[in-house]
Scaffold this motif. Sequence first.
Motif, PDB file in Angstrom:
ATOM      1  N   GLN A 115       0.895  -1.190   0.058  1.00 23.17           N
ATOM      2  CA  GLN A 115       0.016   0.083  -0.013  1.00 23.17           C
ATOM      3  C   GLN A 115       0.910   1.233  -0.029  1.00 23.17           C
ATOM      4  O   GLN A 115       0.348   2.254  -0.296  1.00 23.17           O
ATOM      5  CB  GLN A 115      -0.796   0.051   1.377  1.00 23.17           C
ATOM      6  N   SER A 169      -6.159  -4.144 -12.818  1.00 21.15           N
ATOM      7  CA  SER A 169      -6.971  -4.344 -11.479  1.00 21.15           C
ATOM      8  C   SER A 169      -6.144  -5.285 -10.296  1.00 21.15           C
ATOM      9  O   SER A 169      -6.433  -4.921  -9.209  1.00 21.15           O
ATOM     10  CB  SER A 169      -8.189  -5.201 -11.808  1.00 21.15           C
ATOM     11  N   ARG A 226      -5.081  -3.490  -7.320  1.00 19.86           N
ATOM     12  CA  ARG A 226      -6.057  -3.364  -6.315  1.00 19.86           C
ATOM     13  C   ARG A 226      -5.867  -4.381  -4.905  1.00 19.86           C
ATOM     14  O   ARG A 226      -6.416  -4.342  -4.037  1.00 19.86           O
ATOM     15  CB  ARG A 226      -7.349  -3.203  -6.630  1.00 19.86           C
ATOM     16  N   TYR A 246      -5.586  -3.978  -1.217  1.00 17.72           N
ATOM     17  CA  TYR A 246      -6.956  -3.350  -0.633  1.00 17.72           C
ATOM     18  C   TYR A 246      -7.911  -4.540  -0.479  1.00 17.72           C
ATOM     19  O   TYR A 246      -9.119  -4.045  -0.057  1.00 17.72           O
ATOM     20  CB  TYR A 246      -7.313  -1.881  -1.153  1.00 17.72           C
ATOM     21  N   GLN A 247      -7.926  -5.668  -1.134  1.00 21.79           N
ATOM     22  CA  GLN A 247      -9.082  -6.382  -1.179  1.00 21.79           C
ATOM     23  C   GLN A 247      -9.118  -7.501  -0.024  1.00 21.79           C
ATOM     24  O   GLN A 247      -7.898  -7.645   0.640  1.00 21.79           O
ATOM     25  CB  GLN A 247      -8.987  -7.394  -2.632  1.00 21.79           C
ATOM     26  N   LEU A 300     -13.970  -6.459  -6.806  1.00 28.72           N
ATOM     27  CA  LEU A 300     -13.905  -5.081  -6.816  1.00 28.72           C
ATOM     28  C   LEU A 300     -15.002  -4.256  -6.286  1.00 28.72           C
ATOM     29  O   LEU A 300     -16.281  -4.544  -6.734  1.00 28.72           O
ATOM     30  CB  LEU A 300     -13.384  -4.790  -8.220  1.00 28.72           C
ATOM     31  N   ASP A 360     -12.464   0.827  -6.116  1.00 31.41           N
ATOM     32  CA  ASP A 360     -11.185   0.075  -6.900  1.00 31.41           C
ATOM     33  C   ASP A 360     -11.684   0.578  -8.410  1.00 31.41           C
ATOM     34  O   ASP A 360     -10.608   0.637  -9.314  1.00 31.41           O
ATOM     35  CB  ASP A 360     -11.521  -1.298  -6.690  1.00 31.41           C
ATOM     36  N   ALA A 411      -2.375   1.899  -9.788  1.00 28.09           N
ATOM     37  CA  ALA A 411      -3.536   1.396  -8.897  1.00 28.09           C
ATOM     38  C   ALA A 411      -3.454   1.061  -7.867  1.00 28.09           C
ATOM     39  O   ALA A 411      -4.366   0.999  -6.881  1.00 28.09           O
ATOM     40  CB  ALA A 411      -4.135   0.433  -9.953  1.00 28.09           C
ATOM     41  N   GLN A 412      -2.146   0.737  -7.251  1.00 25.08           N
ATOM     42  CA  GLN A 412      -1.923   0.591  -5.868  1.00 25.08           C
ATOM     43  C   GLN A 412      -2.135   1.594  -4.981  1.00 25.08           C
ATOM     44  O   GLN A 412      -1.808   1.472  -3.835  1.00 25.08           O
ATOM     45  CB  GLN A 412      -0.383   0.017  -5.799  1.00 25.08           C
ATOM     46  N   GLU A 413      -1.945   2.945  -5.605  1.00 24.99           N
ATOM     47  CA  GLU A 413      -1.958   4.111  -4.942  1.00 24.99           C
ATOM     48  C   GLU A 413      -0.973   4.406  -3.963  1.00 24.99           C
ATOM     49  O   GLU A 413      -1.303   4.546  -2.683  1.00 24.99           O
ATOM     50  CB  GLU A 413      -3.420   4.127  -4.166  1.00 24.99           C
TER      51      GLU A 413
END
Length: 271
Positions: free
Chosen positions: A77, A99, A102, A105-106, A112, A116, A155-157
């Motif tokens: 993260q 995707s 993400r 965070y799942q 999703l 997401d 997408a991992q932010e």
Amino acid sequence: MSRLFTEDLRIAYGDYDIVKNLNLNIPDEKITAIIGPNGCGKSTVLKTVARILTAKSGTVFLDGKAIMKESTKKIAQKMAILPQSPDAPEGLTVAELVSYGRFPYQKGMGRLKDKDRQVINWALQVTGISGFRDRPVDALSGGQRQRVWIAMALAQETDIILLDEPTTYLDLSHQLEVLELLKYLNEKEKRTIVMVIHDLNHAARFADHIVAMKEGNIVKEGSAEEVMTSSVLRSVFNIDAEIGIDPRTKKPMCLTYDLINRFHATEDMAI
């Protein structure tokens, strides 16, 4: 002190030390380029910082904590890694690959959520590949595929993105596309970028901070003006380089170079 740094890092393959007592500070919200000859430990350091490899001793710190003591999801993260020449499973679409970013965070079955999907759409848009979202990744050009992998990392932010030779095997225009994208992400999104790169002029043009390595040690680090000098390149690469100024960027650039002791090198190869 920066968010990401190492203390007395020792990395080895078996009994052979690649890196000894490395103390590396990564400037926050800057682009750092790691340069050096093949086999000097550049990629090894990057993989150890990303926790792909385990150091024999010493510590990698992120936000004041040793990364080896943190959970994989927590690290994912904060920090994303793009390895050299990654491969996607055959038939996987662009949106599906992005995707995967993400995952940290799942929970549970990993479905999703709206958040997401919003992040995935944003990552596709900012990297300029929204129009390819339903195409198989393996049907894209090299530059387009590299943008997809960067989109997955976005997408991992994470605030920190590590890239191992992100321009390898790309032609000149696609190299610039990728590097301009990284520059945009740094300037507009305030992402900390760390990349291993071979092209010295690309390092000087796009990096705020350059780390020059040889035989597992840092020879010189600093701005392009401090690192891209004839004396540093002589020490690191064993070349006699002519350094000039890029008329467009005003950054130092390597105009031409010769091997030091070129005659002896040619003689050895002939033998």
